[in-house]
Design an enzyme around this catalytic site. Structure first.
Site, PDB file in Angstrom:
ATOM      1  N   PRO A 168      46.448  81.810  52.616  1.00  0.00           N
ATOM      2  CA  PRO A 168      46.818  82.158  51.237  1.00  0.00           C
ATOM      3  C   PRO A 168      48.324  82.026  51.004  1.00  0.00           C
ATOM      4  O   PRO A 168      48.770  81.916  49.863  1.00  0.00           O
ATOM      5  CB  PRO A 168      46.389  83.621  51.125  1.00  0.00           C
ATOM      6  N   GLU A 182      43.704  88.934  60.631  1.00  0.00           N
ATOM      7  CA  GLU A 182      44.954  89.053  59.849  1.00  0.00           C
ATOM      8  C   GLU A 182      45.757  87.765  59.885  1.00  0.00           C
ATOM      9  O   GLU A 182      46.878  87.697  59.394  1.00  0.00           O
ATOM     10  CB  GLU A 182      45.788  90.227  60.383  1.00  0.00           C
ATOM     11  N   ARG A 208      36.371  62.121  49.648  1.00  0.00           N
ATOM     12  CA  ARG A 208      35.825  61.357  48.512  1.00  0.00           C
ATOM     13  C   ARG A 208      36.843  60.379  47.939  1.00  0.00           C
ATOM     14  O   ARG A 208      36.506  59.527  47.128  1.00  0.00           O
ATOM     15  CB  ARG A 208      35.309  62.294  47.409  1.00  0.00           C
ATOM     16  N   ASP A 213      38.282  60.806  37.518  1.00  0.00           N
ATOM     17  CA  ASP A 213      37.813  62.187  37.441  1.00  0.00           C
ATOM     18  C   ASP A 213      38.971  63.132  37.120  1.00  0.00           C
ATOM     19  O   ASP A 213      40.132  62.740  37.145  1.00  0.00           O
ATOM     20  CB  ASP A 213      37.056  62.634  38.684  1.00  0.00           C
TER      21      ASP A 213
HETATM   22  C1  4FV Z   1      42.678  81.052  52.679  1.00  0.00           C
HETATM   23  C2  4FV Z   1      42.943  80.693  51.347  1.00  0.00           C
HETATM   24  C3  4FV Z   1      42.279  82.394  53.132  1.00  0.00           C
HETATM   25  C4  4FV Z   1      43.133  84.880  55.037  1.00  0.00           C
HETATM   26  C5  4FV Z   1      42.846  85.858  56.128  1.00  0.00           C
HETATM   27  C6  4FV Z   1      41.591  83.847  56.482  1.00  0.00           C
HETATM   28  C7  4FV Z   1      41.969  83.932  55.035  1.00  0.00           C
HETATM   29  C8  4FV Z   1      41.908  85.179  57.081  1.00  0.00           C
HETATM   30  N1  4FV Z   1      42.858  79.982  53.447  1.00  0.00           N
HETATM   31  N2  4FV Z   1      43.256  79.352  51.359  1.00  0.00           N
HETATM   32  N3  4FV Z   1      42.866  81.432  50.238  1.00  0.00           N
HETATM   33  N4  4FV Z   1      42.311  82.613  54.478  1.00  0.00           N
HETATM   34  O1  4FV Z   1      41.979  83.276  52.321  1.00  0.00           O
HETATM   35  O2  4FV Z   1      43.204  78.968  52.634  1.00  0.00           O
HETATM   36  O3  4FV Z   1      42.581  84.972  58.297  1.00  0.00           O
END
Ligand code: 4FV
Length: 246
Positions: A88, A115, A153, A168
């Site tokens: 994230p 985590e 794709r 697209d």
């Molecule tokens: C995530 C996202 C995501 C966070 C904690 C995996 C999680 C756990 N990955 N984009 N949004 N990953 O939420 O790519 O480790």
């Protein structure tokens, strides 16, 4: 194109890549996917891959050593393989990034769990951090699948008609126009006559106007950064004049 996926849950990838377009792309060897279980690179008796965070706090952190060995193994044939950590905290994934990644021969995708990973993984082994959206998943696996689908794709020969990747959504930064197919009349709702006119110039003008209207209504942020022609500006004027709420 090769995708190496580093995960603690290889079973999650069994079915998504068997079906439809991606399944065919794998059969046609346009896409090659290797699922690498990070736990196989934890050399201690109990194959420990996570541990408690230094400084305390809830949850567990993925250990650096098994990941380091797994990445070294994945890079053994291609040392310059571009290594992405799905998190994230990464840059937002979008069509432009998908197109950029589709030009690379080999991607290594690290799927986090718990985590997340020890910070030294990022410092030592990660070329790019990417997020598929501002929400928290239980793991990076689904994010890796989304990325592999969006990138694959765009590879030549993966989609039926080359045409469809070109027009697209997001490719020219506008949302796509409405689509219709048979029946002509569904519960009294008819397909716009223009689409049955056979007048291709008028049809593509209608579709452009609808794409502009939909983008202006739903994603004005995209319209702001779209490269618009003078004709587009005229169409937007018409749309504003028609009072379609933009
Ligand atoms: C995530 C996202 C995501 C966070 C904690 C995996 C999680 C756990 N990955 N984009 N949004 N990953 O939420 O790519 O480790």
């Amino acid at each position: 194109m090769r995708f190496d996926i580093l995960t603690l849950f290889p079973g999650m990838f069994s079915s998504p890549f068997q079906e439809s377009i991606l399944g065919r792309a794998i059969q046609k060897e346009l896409v090659d996917i290797r699922i690498i279980n990070v736990r196989d690179f934890a050399l201690d008796k109990h194959q420990v891959v996570d541990d408690t965070p230094y400084g305390g706090g809830q949850g567990m952190v993925m250990k650096v050593e098994p990941i380091a060995r797994a990445i070294a193994w994945a890079r053994s044939e291609e040392p310059s393989a571009w290594t992405i950590y799905l998190t994230p905290q990464g840059k937002p994934f979008d069509q432009e990034k998908a197109r950029d990644l589709s030009s690379r021969p080999h991607l290594i995708l690290l799927c986090g769990r718990y985590e997340g990973v020890d910070e030294r993984v990022r410092e030592l082994f990660i070329n790019e951090e990417i997020s598929i959206g501002d929400y928290v998943l239980t793991g990076g696996e689904l994010a890796a699948m989304v990325m592999i689908d969006a990138v694959s794709r765009l590879l030549p020969g993966v989609l039926g008609s080359a045409q469809s990747a070109e027009d697209d959504s997001f490719t020219n930064a506008l949302l796509e126009h409405p689509q219709y197919t048979r029946p002509f009349d569904f519960e009294g709702r008819r397909v716009p006559e223009i689409l049955l006119s056979g007048n291709h110039a008028a049809i593509s003008l209608w579709r452009r106007k609808e794409a502009l209207k939909r983008t202006a209504l739903r994603r004005p942020d995209l319209l702001a950064k779209a490269r618009l022609t003078r004709k587009d500006e005229e169409l937007l004027e018409e749309i504003r004049h028609d009072g379609d709420g933009i």
